[in-house]
Design a protein around this motif. Structure first.
Motif, PDB file in Angstrom:
ATOM      1  N   GLN A  11       0.827  -1.199   0.000  1.00  0.00           N
ATOM      2  CA  GLN A  11       0.000   0.000   0.000  1.00  0.00           C
ATOM      3  C   GLN A  11       0.860   1.248   0.000  1.00  0.00           C
ATOM      4  O   GLN A  11       1.958   1.256   0.569  1.00  0.00           O
ATOM      5  CB  GLN A  11      -0.919   0.001   1.233  1.00  0.00           C
ATOM      6  CG  GLN A  11      -1.942  -1.136   1.228  1.00  0.00           C
ATOM      7  CD  GLN A  11      -2.837  -1.087   2.442  1.00  0.00           C
ATOM      8  OE1 GLN A  11      -2.405  -0.690   3.525  1.00  0.00           O
ATOM      9  NE2 GLN A  11      -4.084  -1.493   2.278  1.00  0.00           N
ATOM     10  N   THR A  12       0.363   2.283  -0.670  1.00  0.00           N
ATOM     11  CA  THR A  12       1.044   3.581  -0.675  1.00  0.00           C
ATOM     12  C   THR A  12       0.052   4.666  -0.303  1.00  0.00           C
ATOM     13  O   THR A  12      -1.162   4.472  -0.371  1.00  0.00           O
ATOM     14  CB  THR A  12       1.625   3.875  -2.065  1.00  0.00           C
ATOM     15  OG1 THR A  12       0.550   3.914  -3.015  1.00  0.00           O
ATOM     16  CG2 THR A  12       2.656   2.836  -2.475  1.00  0.00           C
ATOM     17  N   GLN A  13       0.578   5.835   0.082  1.00  0.00           N
ATOM     18  CA  GLN A  13      -0.271   6.972   0.446  1.00  0.00           C
ATOM     19  C   GLN A  13      -0.284   8.003  -0.665  1.00  0.00           C
ATOM     20  O   GLN A  13       0.753   8.330  -1.248  1.00  0.00           O
ATOM     21  CB  GLN A  13       0.220   7.628   1.742  1.00  0.00           C
ATOM     22  CG  GLN A  13      -0.272   6.953   2.996  1.00  0.00           C
ATOM     23  CD  GLN A  13      -0.102   7.820   4.226  1.00  0.00           C
ATOM     24  OE1 GLN A  13       0.675   8.770   4.221  1.00  0.00           O
ATOM     25  NE2 GLN A  13      -0.825   7.503   5.277  1.00  0.00           N
ATOM     26  N   THR A  62      -1.650  11.915  -1.258  1.00  0.00           N
ATOM     27  CA  THR A  62      -2.156  13.128  -0.595  1.00  0.00           C
ATOM     28  C   THR A  62      -2.437  14.184  -1.644  1.00  0.00           C
ATOM     29  O   THR A  62      -1.992  14.084  -2.797  1.00  0.00           O
ATOM     30  CB  THR A  62      -1.136  13.672   0.417  1.00  0.00           C
ATOM     31  OG1 THR A  62       0.066  14.034  -0.282  1.00  0.00           O
ATOM     32  CG2 THR A  62      -0.805  12.645   1.482  1.00  0.00           C
ATOM     33  N   VAL A 103     -12.317   1.400  -1.199  1.00  0.00           N
ATOM     34  CA  VAL A 103     -11.314   2.184  -0.473  1.00  0.00           C
ATOM     35  C   VAL A 103     -11.626   3.652  -0.725  1.00  0.00           C
ATOM     36  O   VAL A 103     -11.661   4.084  -1.888  1.00  0.00           O
ATOM     37  CB  VAL A 103      -9.887   1.851  -0.931  1.00  0.00           C
ATOM     38  CG1 VAL A 103      -8.876   2.717  -0.182  1.00  0.00           C
ATOM     39  CG2 VAL A 103      -9.593   0.375  -0.725  1.00  0.00           C
ATOM     40  N   THR A 144     -11.942   7.951   1.156  1.00  0.00           N
ATOM     41  CA  THR A 144     -11.806   8.922   2.236  1.00  0.00           C
ATOM     42  C   THR A 144     -12.519  10.189   1.785  1.00  0.00           C
ATOM     43  O   THR A 144     -13.128  10.230   0.705  1.00  0.00           O
ATOM     44  CB  THR A 144     -10.327   9.208   2.557  1.00  0.00           C
ATOM     45  OG1 THR A 144     -10.260  10.035   3.731  1.00  0.00           O
ATOM     46  CG2 THR A 144      -9.628   9.945   1.417  1.00  0.00           C
ATOM     47  N   THR A 175      -5.838  12.492   2.553  1.00  0.00           N
ATOM     48  CA  THR A 175      -4.783  11.482   2.564  1.00  0.00           C
ATOM     49  C   THR A 175      -5.467  10.133   2.415  1.00  0.00           C
ATOM     50  O   THR A 175      -6.376   9.796   3.183  1.00  0.00           O
ATOM     51  CB  THR A 175      -3.981  11.517   3.873  1.00  0.00           C
ATOM     52  OG1 THR A 175      -3.356  12.789   3.999  1.00  0.00           O
ATOM     53  CG2 THR A 175      -2.901  10.438   3.868  1.00  0.00           C
ATOM     54  N   LEU A 176      -5.037   9.359   1.394  1.00  0.00           N
ATOM     55  CA  LEU A 176      -5.684   8.081   1.109  1.00  0.00           C
ATOM     56  C   LEU A 176      -4.616   6.999   0.935  1.00  0.00           C
ATOM     57  O   LEU A 176      -3.670   7.174   0.154  1.00  0.00           O
ATOM     58  CB  LEU A 176      -6.534   8.181  -0.157  1.00  0.00           C
ATOM     59  CG  LEU A 176      -7.262   6.897  -0.592  1.00  0.00           C
ATOM     60  CD1 LEU A 176      -8.281   6.491   0.462  1.00  0.00           C
ATOM     61  CD2 LEU A 176      -7.934   7.113  -1.944  1.00  0.00           C
ATOM     62  N   THR A 177      -4.761   5.942   1.690  1.00  0.00           N
ATOM     63  CA  THR A 177      -3.887   4.779   1.530  1.00  0.00           C
ATOM     64  C   THR A 177      -4.487   3.863   0.473  1.00  0.00           C
ATOM     65  O   THR A 177      -5.606   3.369   0.636  1.00  0.00           O
ATOM     66  CB  THR A 177      -3.736   4.040   2.869  1.00  0.00           C
ATOM     67  OG1 THR A 177      -3.200   4.937   3.841  1.00  0.00           O
ATOM     68  CG2 THR A 177      -2.790   2.854   2.711  1.00  0.00           C
ATOM     69  N   VAL A 178      -3.742   3.639  -0.626  1.00  0.00           N
ATOM     70  CA  VAL A 178      -4.279   2.898  -1.767  1.00  0.00           C
ATOM     71  C   VAL A 178      -3.461   1.635  -2.001  1.00  0.00           C
ATOM     72  O   VAL A 178      -2.239   1.612  -1.765  1.00  0.00           O
ATOM     73  CB  VAL A 178      -4.284   3.767  -3.042  1.00  0.00           C
ATOM     74  CG1 VAL A 178      -5.107   5.007  -2.836  1.00  0.00           C
ATOM     75  CG2 VAL A 178      -2.862   4.139  -3.450  1.00  0.00           C
ATOM     76  N   PRO A 179      -4.089   0.569  -2.451  1.00  0.00           N
ATOM     77  CA  PRO A 179      -3.355  -0.657  -2.792  1.00  0.00           C
ATOM     78  C   PRO A 179      -2.445  -0.418  -3.998  1.00  0.00           C
ATOM     79  O   PRO A 179      -2.685   0.479  -4.809  1.00  0.00           O
ATOM     80  CB  PRO A 179      -4.472  -1.651  -3.133  1.00  0.00           C
ATOM     81  CG  PRO A 179      -5.716  -1.066  -2.557  1.00  0.00           C
ATOM     82  CD  PRO A 179      -5.537   0.408  -2.581  1.00  0.00           C
ATOM     83  N   SER A 226       2.187  10.256  -5.988  1.00  0.00           N
ATOM     84  CA  SER A 226       1.870  10.243  -4.558  1.00  0.00           C
ATOM     85  C   SER A 226       1.179  11.526  -4.119  1.00  0.00           C
ATOM     86  O   SER A 226       0.816  11.668  -2.953  1.00  0.00           O
ATOM     87  CB  SER A 226       3.147  10.042  -3.728  1.00  0.00           C
ATOM     88  OG  SER A 226       4.055  11.115  -3.965  1.00  0.00           O
TER      89      SER A 226
END
Length: 1015
Positions: free
Chosen positions: A17-19, A21, A44, A46, A55-59, A83
């Motif tokens: 997973q990566t973030q 923003t 998934v 936000t 800020t979203l953590t995505v696969p 990112s």
């Protein structure tokens, strides 16, 4: 062994997973809160915070993000390893799912059955806007917002559909976060809305027809403004800082003659008449008095806000603001310190919603002496600001007109004293008058919404709060001035408090019957509101020199007693005015098959201002809507929305009434009305006029509307046609001699018909990934006609004189009569020569009786505009935005009171044996003397149609700066850019309800530079 390891590594890589923003903004670059950010095809998501940040953590296998929000078009962005993604969303004109704040709740815009327009923060007027109502200028069809001039912190005249009253108030009801506020304002405040920080406002809803306003029945005849402030958001705590700096300057002054022109006028008259009296009084200067009292002014507006969630359970928003605005009139200023807090948790498994609002402001005003504005227009431009003659020391060294004779010294006036009837040096007025105030205001309320556990369709609603204001100030005059010599130096203080306490309780029930495709909701409730005004009595004191001022160093002032006695005595501390409103309200809504909408409303009001036998009023309303899109065009993609609306309802008005107008009462006279008993003077009690049968002023409105949208709502808008009828209207009418303690009283005797239409059109001509263009226009027409003025038949009744002109006591520029518009002018018809020049004192004998007198007046033009227009456009290209807004009116006329009184030779050759300045219109007309007839000439009724370019703004989004920790946007704007008009006066827009315009505080052009930060 190698194969399992590779499989594990592959598995980890696939699900790593990566973030991501970024920040989402509207077309104007402002952060958008509540935007949903979703990974396309996955569960998934936000949402953005108040500043538009997310800020979203995505696969790792995610390819695309989808950005969507109510009121905006959705947008997809391909990740491609990025990112950080910043973008703006285009407004979706006329989005049917947009939530609109209405009376006692909210509605989806698509489900509205009445005439309501909501303006949100993204559409507010840009630039330096220190007062809330100025955000709406030109934005809403049927709404006029006219600033009272260029004074710092000044208020505006607000009219929705032209107003519906004659003697009552025509101001709309203002509701702030569920608290209806008292009309008018506390002492020391020139504008109740400048106590609210505009940066804290989320939206303003304008309720126009009776079905929209009926739940506020008792005070809603002139429409309602519902101001909703920003709320807390869920998520990590984020901060915003907005700052603006502005410079204001005048581009136009009141038209006057220069010193050389005045000398030429007086010289020519001397040559014609042989009278050198005035010529000898002329000075040698060329003083531009307006430039002596005006300046370039500075302003700054700053707001720091924080929002987020505390401990994952308490959403909050906290803000603090500081605004400083200098007026272009020297010494004039407005300053505001404000803070706002919102807490909006949900408790008991989301069954209890809590909304706590608290707003406090401290405002300080330095009013300067606005009498200097008129004096700067009229004061002799051939004289200097400062005399240089030692004998003017008693007047602060300023040149003044003085008494023609040097009589023996008297302690009251003095041998060398100013003339009582002459204008005073305007610079002296500004520098020797101290007129300041401080106002503290707190608005707060607690709203609870409890959804019953055992019956979740039933809600218990409570709203408890209030609005408390305290205003105090002073108006002091220096005795070392001409004003001080004439009236004595003075110390005057005042203090007033206003208290507004509210309790609302409602039951709200909603239910959907899927079998018959029907939804309905019903609300019943009780509301109580108490208003009180505390007035503190302070003794005022005048003082004078007690020695001959011609002896240097002998100016002794009786200040010790003045200061010692300037505090209120115990018996003078305060008195309280009080009135109460108690109401029962009910509303029911039906939505049948998402095609047919029905709403019924009833409000029962009782006001302590009215006689007990007539203080209860019932205000019903009913409205329906038919969704033609769903009925006939469901599969027609070209049509996005088509809805027909119809409504009928009644509303009331009791504003501007004295709290005790129906009671036989006595009031205490002031210190100038005292009676002597022996050696003691006592204040008298005097009877006041009263009307026992005062009742509600009522307005009945019928409205027919059409909402439309085409091409996915890229072309959307509405059309409304309405008729209003006012009856039992309040009007001040003559009373038979001896029948009351007054010769005129306000009674429920009048009636008036009103009708009009409104059109609003919102378009998106261009919408691409990088380029968007929004174009919006609205216009409205309104007509009023008086249908009744008396409650008895009087064959000799010729009308009610109104609109007294200050230049001629006892003369009126309007007269109300059945069949006329209340803003029509009632004047004499001017006669012109063959070259089109008006002939002085020559008017048409319209009734052909062989003589010209006031019986020859006729109804001519009107102050009400025939058409009001608003316009705005915004273009965005990548990170750049540019916008413009304008508004105007057609068919409105103004009585140029300044030209009428100052465009004559006797203005320059004042009968008090002084020379003065005046209007350049004298150079065109050659009018020599004033007369009551001349003041009433239709020559001075001038076309005031105009188009004002309110604002041109430019913005640029710099994205994330300072190591990507801070989002930054810069903006610049010019306000009051230009006015296109043929009106000869200073400002075609600034006139009162009777169309009178004299000398006014001019509006400046404002240049603003701002920076918005979020972090």
């Amino acid at each position: 062994m190698a194969l399992p390891v590779l499989l594990v590594l592959f598995h980890v890589a696939a699900f790593a997973q990566t973030q991501v923003t970024g920040r989402v903004t509207d077309p104007n670059g402002a952060g958008l809160a509540g935007v949903t950010v979703t990974v396309k095809g996955q569960n998934v998501a936000t949402s953005t915070n108040e500043n538009g940040q997310y800020t979203l953590t995505v696969p790792a296998n995610a390819t695309t993000l989808v950005f969507s929000s109510v009121g905006f078009t959705s947008r997809e962005e391909v990740l491609n390893g990025r990112s950080s993604i910043n973008l703006n969303l285009a407004a979706a004109a006329g989005n049917l799912n947009e939530v609109v704040v209405v009376a006692y709740g909210t509605r989806r815009r698509g489900d509205l059955t009445s005439s309501v327009t909501q303006v949100t923060a993204k559409d507010f007027q840009k630039g330096f806007q220190p007062s809330a109502e100025q955000l709406l200028v030109g934005k809403v069809a049927g709404l006029q917002v006219t600033t009272g001039g260029g004074a710092a912190g000044t208020g505006s005249r607000i009219r929705i559909r032209g107003g519906s009253s004659l003697n009552g108030s025509n101001d709309p009801l203002v509701v702030i976060d569920g608290v209806p506020v008292l009309e008018g304002g506390v002492a020391g405040s020139q504008n109740i809305l400048n106590t609210i920080n505009p940066n804290d406002i989320e939206s303003i809803s304008v309720l126009k027809d009776a079905s929209a306003t009926a739940l506020y029945g008792s005070r809603a005849s002139n429409g309602v403004l519902i101001i909703t402030t920003k709320k807390g958001t869920r998520g990590k705590v984020k901060f915003t800082f907005n700052t603006q700096a502005s410079v204001q300057s005048l581009t136009k002054y009141a038209p006057v003659l220069s010193g050389d022109q005045v000398r030429d006028v007086i010289r020519r008259d001397m040559e014609a008449t042989g009278d050198s009296t005035y010529f000898k009084k002329l000075g040698t200067a060329n003083t531009n008095w307006q430039k002596e009292i005006y300046r370039e002014a500075f302003g700054t507006d700053n707001t720091l806000g924080a929002s987020g969630t505390i401990a994952n359970v308490l959403p909050f928003r906290l803000s603090g603001g500081f605004t400083h605005q200098e007026g272009v009139l020297k010494n004039n200023s407005f300053e505001r310190i404000s803070t706002a807090l919102n807490l909006s948790p949900k408790l008991l498994n989301d069954h209890l919603s809590v909304n706590l609002n608290a707003k406090f402001s401290n405002t300080k005003n330095n009013f300067s002496d606005q009498g200097a504005i008129g004096n700067a227009v009229f004061f002799d431009p051939t004289q200097p600001v400062l005399s240089g003659d030692a004998k003017f020391t008693r007047m602060g060294g300023y040149w003044e007109w003085t008494q023609p004779s040097d009589a023996a010294w008297a302690p009251i006036v003095g041998a060398f004293s100013p003339r009582a009837l002459a204008p005073l040096n305007p610079v002296s007025l500004i520098n020797t008058i101290d007129n300041k105030s401080t106002v503290n205001r707190f608005i707060g309320n607690l709203q609870l919404d409890y959804k019953l556990h055992f019956l979740p369709d039933l809600h218990l609603l409570a709203n408890v709060g209030g609005d408390w204001s305290r205003g105090s100030g002073n108006n002091n005059r220096d005795s070392m001035s001409a004003a001080g010599l004439l009236g004595g130096g003075s110390r005057s203080n005042y203090k007033q408090g206003q208290n507004n306490f509210l309790t609302d309780f409602q039951l709200f029930y909603q239910k959907e019957f899927k079998s018959i495709r029907t939804k309905f909701d019903v609300m019943v409730g009780h509301t109580f509101q108490e208003f009180s005004t505390d007035v503190y009595n302070f003794p005022s004191f005048s003082y004078r020199p007690i020695a001959d001022p011609r002896t240097p160093g002998s100016e002794i002032y009786n200040l010790r007693d003045t200061i010692a006695n300037s505090k209120p005595r115990a018996e003078d501390v305060r008195y309280t005015d009080l009135y109460r409103l108690e109401s029962y309200i009910g509303r029911v809504n039906f939505n049948i098959n998402d095609k047919y909408l029905i709403q019924g409303v009833m409000r029962r009001d009782a006001s302590s201002k009215l006689n007990p036998d007539g203080r209860v009023g019932y205000f019903p309303a009913v409205s329906v809507a038919w969704k033609l899109k769903q009925e006939f065009f469901k599969n027609v993609n070209f049509i996005s929305d088509l809805k027909l609306r119809a409504s009928w309802g009644e509303t009331g008005n009791q504003a501007n009434l004295n709290y005790y107008s129906y009671i036989k009462r006595y009031t205490q006279g002031n210190q100038s009305a005292m009676y002597q008993f022996g050696g003691q003077f006592v204040q008298v009690l005097r009877p006041e006029g009263y009307v026992e049968d005062l009742r509600w002023e009522t307005t009945q409105t019928t409205n027919l509307g059409l909402d439309f949208g085409f091409l996915n709502n890229r072309i959307a808008g509405s059309v409304d046609v309405y008729k209003r009828k006012g009856f039992d209207m309040l009007a001040s009418v003559p009373i038979a001699p001896g029948a009351n303690f007054t010769n005129e009283a306000t009674k429920n005797v009048a009636a008036m018909d009103m009708e009009g239409f409104e059109v609003a059109l919102n378009t998106v001509p261009v919408r691409t990934k990088d380029f968007n263009w929004d174009l919006n226009v609205n216009f409205s027409y309104n007509k009023r006609k008086i249908t009744q003025l008396l409650d008895y038949n009087d064959p000799n009744f010729t009308g009610l004189p109104r609109g007294g002109i200050g230049i001629a006591t006892g003369n009126f520029v309007s007269q109300w009569i059945v069949g006329s518009n209340p803003s029509e002018f009632y004047v004499l018809k001017q006669v012109y020569d063959q070259n089109g020049k008006p002939l002085e004192g020559v008017y048409e004998d319209l009734n052909r009786d062989g003589q010209v007198n006031l019986d020859d007046r006729y109804y001519h033009k009107q102050a009400d505009p025939k058409l009001n227009v608003g316009f705005s456009t915004s273009v965005s290209y990548k990170k750049f935005t540019v916008g413009m807004a304008a508004h105007g009116s057609l068919g409105n006329y103004v009585f140029n009171q300044y030209d009428a009184g100052a465009g004559i030779l006797s203005q320059f050759k004042n009968p008090t044996q002084i020379t003065s300045n005046g209007s350049p219109s004298y150079l065109e007309t050659g009018f020599r003397n004033n007369s009551n007839f001349q003041f009433l000439s239709d020559y001075f009724i001038q076309n005031a149609s105009f188009l004002r370019i309110d604002n041109i703004n430019l913005g640029y989004d710099l994205g994330r700066v300072f190591r990507s920790k801070v989002g930054m946007r810069i903006n610049a704007s010019i306000q009051n850019v230009a006015v296109i008009t043929n009106y000869k006066g200073l400002d075609p827009e600034i006139a009162d309800d009777f169309g009178r315009a004299g000398t006014i505080y001019p509006r400046p052009r404002v240049y603003t530079l701002g920076v918005n930060l979020d972090f």
